[in-house]
Every structure is written in structure tokens, then in C-alpha cells.
Design an enzyme around this catalytic site. Structure first.
Site, PDB file in Angstrom:
ATOM      1  N   GLN A  30       0.825  -1.213   0.000  1.00 31.50           N
ATOM      2  CA  GLN A  30       0.000   0.000   0.000  1.00 31.50           C
ATOM      3  C   GLN A  30       0.861   1.265   0.000  1.00 31.50           C
ATOM      4  OE1 GLN A  30      -2.269   0.788   3.561  1.00 31.50           O
ATOM      5  NE2 GLN A  30      -3.483   2.363   2.558  1.00 31.50           N
TER       6      GLN A  30
ATOM      7  N   TYR B 158       2.419  -7.965  16.068  1.00 32.71           N
ATOM      8  CA  TYR B 158       2.838  -6.846  15.206  1.00 32.71           C
ATOM      9  C   TYR B 158       3.399  -5.701  16.053  1.00 32.71           C
ATOM     10  CZ  TYR B 158       2.045  -2.924  11.877  1.00 32.71           C
ATOM     11  OH  TYR B 158       2.163  -1.821  11.064  1.00 32.71           O
TER      12      TYR B 158
HETATM   13  P1  NAD Z   1       1.605  -3.947   2.768  1.00 35.15           P
HETATM   14  O1  NAD Z   1       1.260  -5.254   3.409  1.00 35.15           O
HETATM   15  O2  NAD Z   1       0.621  -3.339   1.850  1.00 35.15           O
HETATM   16  O3  NAD Z   1       2.991  -4.082   2.001  1.00 35.15           O
HETATM   17  C1  NAD Z   1       4.053  -4.807   2.517  1.00 35.15           C
HETATM   18  C2  NAD Z   1       4.788  -5.432   1.354  1.00 35.15           C
HETATM   19  O4  NAD Z   1       5.870  -6.210   1.891  1.00 35.15           O
HETATM   20  C3  NAD Z   1       3.915  -6.398   0.522  1.00 35.15           C
HETATM   21  O5  NAD Z   1       3.904  -5.988  -0.824  1.00 35.15           O
HETATM   22  C4  NAD Z   1       4.570  -7.755   0.706  1.00 35.15           C
HETATM   23  O6  NAD Z   1       4.556  -8.547  -0.462  1.00 35.15           O
HETATM   24  C5  NAD Z   1       5.999  -7.358   1.070  1.00 35.15           C
HETATM   25  N1  NAD Z   1       6.696  -8.410   1.815  1.00 35.15           N
HETATM   26  C6  NAD Z   1       6.217  -9.208   2.791  1.00 35.15           C
HETATM   27  N2  NAD Z   1       7.163 -10.080   3.181  1.00 35.15           N
HETATM   28  C7  NAD Z   1       8.274  -9.810   2.441  1.00 35.15           C
HETATM   29  C8  NAD Z   1       9.569 -10.368   2.379  1.00 35.15           C
HETATM   30  N3  NAD Z   1       9.922 -11.404   3.152  1.00 35.15           N
HETATM   31  N4  NAD Z   1      10.464  -9.828   1.516  1.00 35.15           N
HETATM   32  C9  NAD Z   1      10.123  -8.777   0.714  1.00 35.15           C
HETATM   33  N5  NAD Z   1       8.888  -8.227   0.719  1.00 35.15           N
HETATM   34  C10 NAD Z   1       7.982  -8.749   1.566  1.00 35.15           C
HETATM   35  O7  NAD Z   1       1.996  -2.958   3.945  1.00 35.15           O
HETATM   36  P2  NAD Z   1       2.001  -1.366   3.918  1.00 35.15           P
HETATM   37  O8  NAD Z   1       0.686  -0.919   4.433  1.00 35.15           O
HETATM   38  O9  NAD Z   1       2.500  -0.862   2.626  1.00 35.15           O
HETATM   39  O10 NAD Z   1       3.048  -1.082   5.083  1.00 35.15           O
HETATM   40  C11 NAD Z   1       4.407  -0.826   4.814  1.00 35.15           C
HETATM   41  C12 NAD Z   1       5.107  -0.577   6.132  1.00 35.15           C
HETATM   42  O11 NAD Z   1       4.475   0.512   6.820  1.00 35.15           O
HETATM   43  C13 NAD Z   1       5.056  -1.756   7.108  1.00 35.15           C
HETATM   44  O12 NAD Z   1       6.279  -1.819   7.798  1.00 35.15           O
HETATM   45  C14 NAD Z   1       3.946  -1.391   8.055  1.00 35.15           C
HETATM   46  O13 NAD Z   1       4.148  -1.952   9.329  1.00 35.15           O
HETATM   47  C15 NAD Z   1       4.072   0.111   8.116  1.00 35.15           C
HETATM   48  N6  NAD Z   1       2.815   0.745   8.500  1.00 35.15           N
HETATM   49  C16 NAD Z   1       1.749   0.748   7.650  1.00 35.15           C
HETATM   50  C17 NAD Z   1       0.557   1.347   8.051  1.00 35.15           C
HETATM   51  C18 NAD Z   1      -0.647   1.390   7.146  1.00 35.15           C
HETATM   52  O14 NAD Z   1      -1.714   1.816   7.590  1.00 35.15           O
HETATM   53  N7  NAD Z   1      -0.529   0.983   5.878  1.00 35.15           N
HETATM   54  C19 NAD Z   1       0.466   1.935   9.312  1.00 35.15           C
HETATM   55  C20 NAD Z   1       1.563   1.867  10.167  1.00 35.15           C
HETATM   56  C21 NAD Z   1       2.744   1.302   9.733  1.00 35.15           C
HETATM   57  C1  AKB Z   2      -2.575  -1.961  10.942  1.00 38.07           C
HETATM   58  O1  AKB Z   2      -3.778  -1.718  11.139  1.00 38.07           O
HETATM   59  O2  AKB Z   2      -2.012  -3.015  11.252  1.00 38.07           O
HETATM   60  C2  AKB Z   2      -1.731  -0.852  10.315  1.00 38.07           C
HETATM   61  C3  AKB Z   2      -1.073  -0.049  11.369  1.00 38.07           C
HETATM   62  C4  AKB Z   2      -1.835   1.013  12.056  1.00 38.07           C
HETATM   63  O3  AKB Z   2       0.058  -0.265  11.673  1.00 38.07           O
HETATM   64  N1  AKB Z   2      -2.559  -0.082   9.452  1.00 38.07           N
END
Ligand code: NAD
Ligand code: AKB
Length: 317
Positions: free
Chosen positions: A14, A142
Site C-alpha cells: 500500500q 505486530y
Molecule cells: P503492505 O502489506 O501493503 O505491504 C508490505 C509489502 O511487503 C507487501 O507488498 C509484501 O509482499 C511485502 N513483503 C512481505 N514479506 C516480504 C519479504 N519477506 N520480503 C520482501 N517483501 C515482503 O503494507 P504497507 O501498508 O504498505 O506497510 C508498509 C510498512 O508501513 C510496514 O512496515 C507497516 O508496518 C508500516 N505501517 C503501515 C501502516 C498502514 O496503515 N498501511 C500503518 C503503520 C505502519
Molecule cells: C494496521 O492496522 O495493522 C496498520 C497499522 C496502524 O500499523 N494499518
């Protein structure tokens, strides 16, 4: 165009799909990597390599071959998926981060971005206006892995001089790529269902308040943090950042301003308990003061932009 060579790990997710495009407007060489293929826009706008962050040899080879100077390490297993598979979440989130930290030190990478989350807080944390420094007893795998990750980042900065930077994202809302298995994903799905069916069944209860942010703010903030002079970055674990907070009921009311016959009902599941353990709102004064963080979108502005844009890209829920 700037000259650093940038590696994005988790570029098909995302955040990665939008961050890759934003960085490609600024830097001449942005290598997108992931386990799975990215969307067409990322695929066609620059190099993509398949990379498993848990494979140390491939990670080192990728950094060396591309002369990488900055890494954005986004690959992780999010909260709801992590509760279904704690072993996988711990391995990807913890071993993945350790391997990236070590690779950056060994291969002389100049800067690392790694995102943390509001999930580092837990049920004993003050829930309103949660401060930068407070009680942190996360109770999801997580959250536990991200809290430990924050300590590792600070350790690598203190002991190994690695320029590592991080923010605690709240729930992020966007229309280009579906949510990745988080507790806050309802706040994305609601817009797609509103537009398609004018009806949404929410997996959180109506008064569950959570901190959220629209993706353009998150991408801009991430890049501003990474571009800031090193001396301004005083927190090397992770910065609180905040934009908006709302309940599903308030979000539905915002949608009804644009789609008056939109209806919502509620069927809370296991994600309700996770949401109840997280803050309702975040105090981001330290990020504002240190490097000038400032959000732009409010709830109605985000709702309008989401509803205007859904259907204009290949995003699906
Ligand atoms: P997402 O799940 O959409 O994307 C994560 C990507 O990592 C996926 O495309 C997946 O294929 C890839 N992945 C998983 N395992 C892997 C591996 N072993 N090697 C390489 N790639 C791998 O997550 P996101 O929402 O894009 O989040 C990205 C980061 O931001 C994460 O660290 C998440 O904890 C953090 N985050 C996201 C949010 C949110 O609301 N989206 C909020 C807080 C923190
Ligand atoms: C989740 O809901 O796990 C994420 C985050 C807030 O880290 N969107």
C-alpha cells in the site's frame, strides 16, 4: 534529479507503490523490490527486482550491484494478518529488519527509513493525545515486533552510527493499492464499498476512534523526514505523527455528505480488541518541532478525494 541510488523493500504494498512513484520523481535511480509483482505504474516506470528480505545473500547482492545509498525498508506483516500467523510476523518484521540494519552498516548505506506504527502502544498507554514518550505494552505480535524494531533502530544509530529514521504511521488511507491486512483497513474498504454498493458492513464497532492519515500526507511526511538535515532528527527510535482521528460512524457521516443514501452496519470481529488497545489520538508535537511535520488533509477533504479517485485506477479491494 538527485543522484542517490534508492532501494525500496516492500515496494508492491500500500505505501511502497506510492512512495516508489514519489521518489522516482526526485531520484534518478529507484529500485523497487518485493516478493510479489507491483502494480503496472511501478512496473513500467523503473526497475523492479524480486527480493525476499529474509534472504541475506540476495539482499547484500542487490545493495552492492545497484550501489545503493538509501534504503526504505517497508516489508512487514501487519496487525490482523500477524495475529493469524505470529511466527511469520515475527520472522519478517524482526529478522527482516535486523538483516537490513546489518546490511546497511556492512555495505555503507548512508540512510535508512523504516516505519513503525501506533501499534507499538497498548492497553496501558494513555489513549487520548498519546505522547511521544509514554507507557508502551503492546499486546499484538505486530506491535511487539515494531516496538522491538524501534529499539534496534535507536541502538544502530547510537552504537553503529547508522542514519536511521522512522515515523509511527497511524492507519493509512489510499485508493491506489489495497490495504495490507491491518486493523485500520476498514477505513479504506468503506470508500470502495460506498462507491460500488452504497453499503458497508464494518468489522469495528461504530464508536471505535482511531488515528488515521491520508496517503499523500504520509508520503510527503516520509520524504520530508528523509530529506531533513541529520542534526534535526533527534528521535532515532520513531516519531509520533498525526493527522486526523475519527470513528466509523463519523467516517460514514462524512461519506453521506457526498453519497446521501450510503448505509453502514456493524459486525465487530477479532480486530475490535486490537483497535481498543491502540490510541484514539496522537500527540505529534515533537515531530512538528524537530523537522516541521504538518498534515494537510482533514476527514472531509480525504473523503472527497477518495470518492473522486476510486475507479480511476486499477485498485481493488
Ligand atoms: P503492505 O502489506 O501493503 O505491504 C508490505 C509489502 O511487503 C507487501 O507488498 C509484501 O509482499 C511485502 N513483503 C512481505 N514479506 C516480504 C519479504 N519477506 N520480503 C520482501 N517483501 C515482503 O503494507 P504497507 O501498508 O504498505 O506497510 C508498509 C510498512 O508501513 C510496514 O512496515 C507497516 O508496518 C508500516 N505501517 C503501515 C501502516 C498502514 O496503515 N498501511 C500503518 C503503520 C505502519
Ligand atoms: C494496521 O492496522 O495493522 C496498520 C497499522 C496502524 O500499523 N494499518
Amino acid at each position: 534529479m538527485k543522484n542517490d541510488n534508492i532501494l525500496i523493500i516492500g515496494a508492491s504494498g500500500q505505501i511502497g507503490s506510492e512512495l516508489t512513484m514519489a521518489l522516482r520523481k526526485m531520484y534518478s535511480q529507484v529500485i523497487a523490490t518485493d516478493l510479489r509483482e507491483p502494480n503496472q505504474e511501478v512496473m513500467e516506470s523503473g526497475p523492479f527486482e524480486r527480493l525476499d528480505v529474509l534472504n541475506k545473500t540476495s539482499l547484500h547482492y542487490c545493495i552492492k550491484r545497484n550501489n545503493i545509498t538509501q534504503v526504505y525498508h517497508l516489508a512487514a506483516i501487519l496487525s490482523a494478518t500477524g495475529e493469524k500467523n505470529p511466527e511469520l510476523a515475527w520472522r519478517v518484521n524482526m529478522k527482516g529488519l535486523r538483516q537490513v540494519l546489518d546490511a546497511c552498516v556492512e555495505l555503507d548505506v548512508k540512510k535508512l527509513f523504516w516505519p513503525s506504527t501506533i501499534a507499538v502502544f497498548g492497553p496501558t498507554t494513555p489513549r487520548q493525545n498519546t505522547p511521544q514518550w509514554t507507557v508502551m505494552e503492546p499486546n499484538t505480535i505486530y506491535g511487539i515486533s515494531k516496538q522491538a524494531g524501534e529499539r534496534w533502530c535507536d541502538y544502530y544509530f547510537q552504537k553503529k552510527n547508522l542514519d536511521v529514521r522512522s515515523v509511527r504511521y497511524p492507519g493509512l488511507i489510499s485508493y491506489k493499492t489495497p490495504g495490507g491486512g491491518g486493523t485500520t483497513d476498514y477505513a479504506i474498504d468503506i470508500y470502495f464499498e460506498a462507491k460500488k454498493n452504497k453499503h458497508f458492513t464494518c468489522f469495528l464497532s461504530k464508536n471505535t476512534r482511531l488515528p488515521m492519515m491520508y496517503m499523500p500526507d504520509a508520503i510527503r511526511g516520509t520524504i520530508e523526514l528523509m530529506e531533513a538535515p541529520a542534526e534535526k532528527i533527534k528521535v532515532r527510535s520513531s516519531y509520533n505523527i498525526s493527522a486526523i482521528d475519527f470513528t466509523p460512524k463519523e467516517q460514514a457521516a462524512s461519506i453521506q455528505k457526498y453519497i446521501p443514501d450510503f448505509k453502514i452496519d456493524y459486525a465487530p470481529d477479532f480486530r475490535q480488541k486490537i483497535a481498543e488497545s491502540w490510541p484514539e489520538s496522537i500527540d505529534d508535537a515533537v515531530a512538528k518541532n524537530d523537522w516541521g511535520w504538518k498534515p494537510e488533509f482533514d476527514l472531509d477533504g480525504m473523503t472527497k478525494d477518495m470518492l473522486d479517485n476510486i475507479g480511476t485506477t486499477a485498485a481493488i479491494v
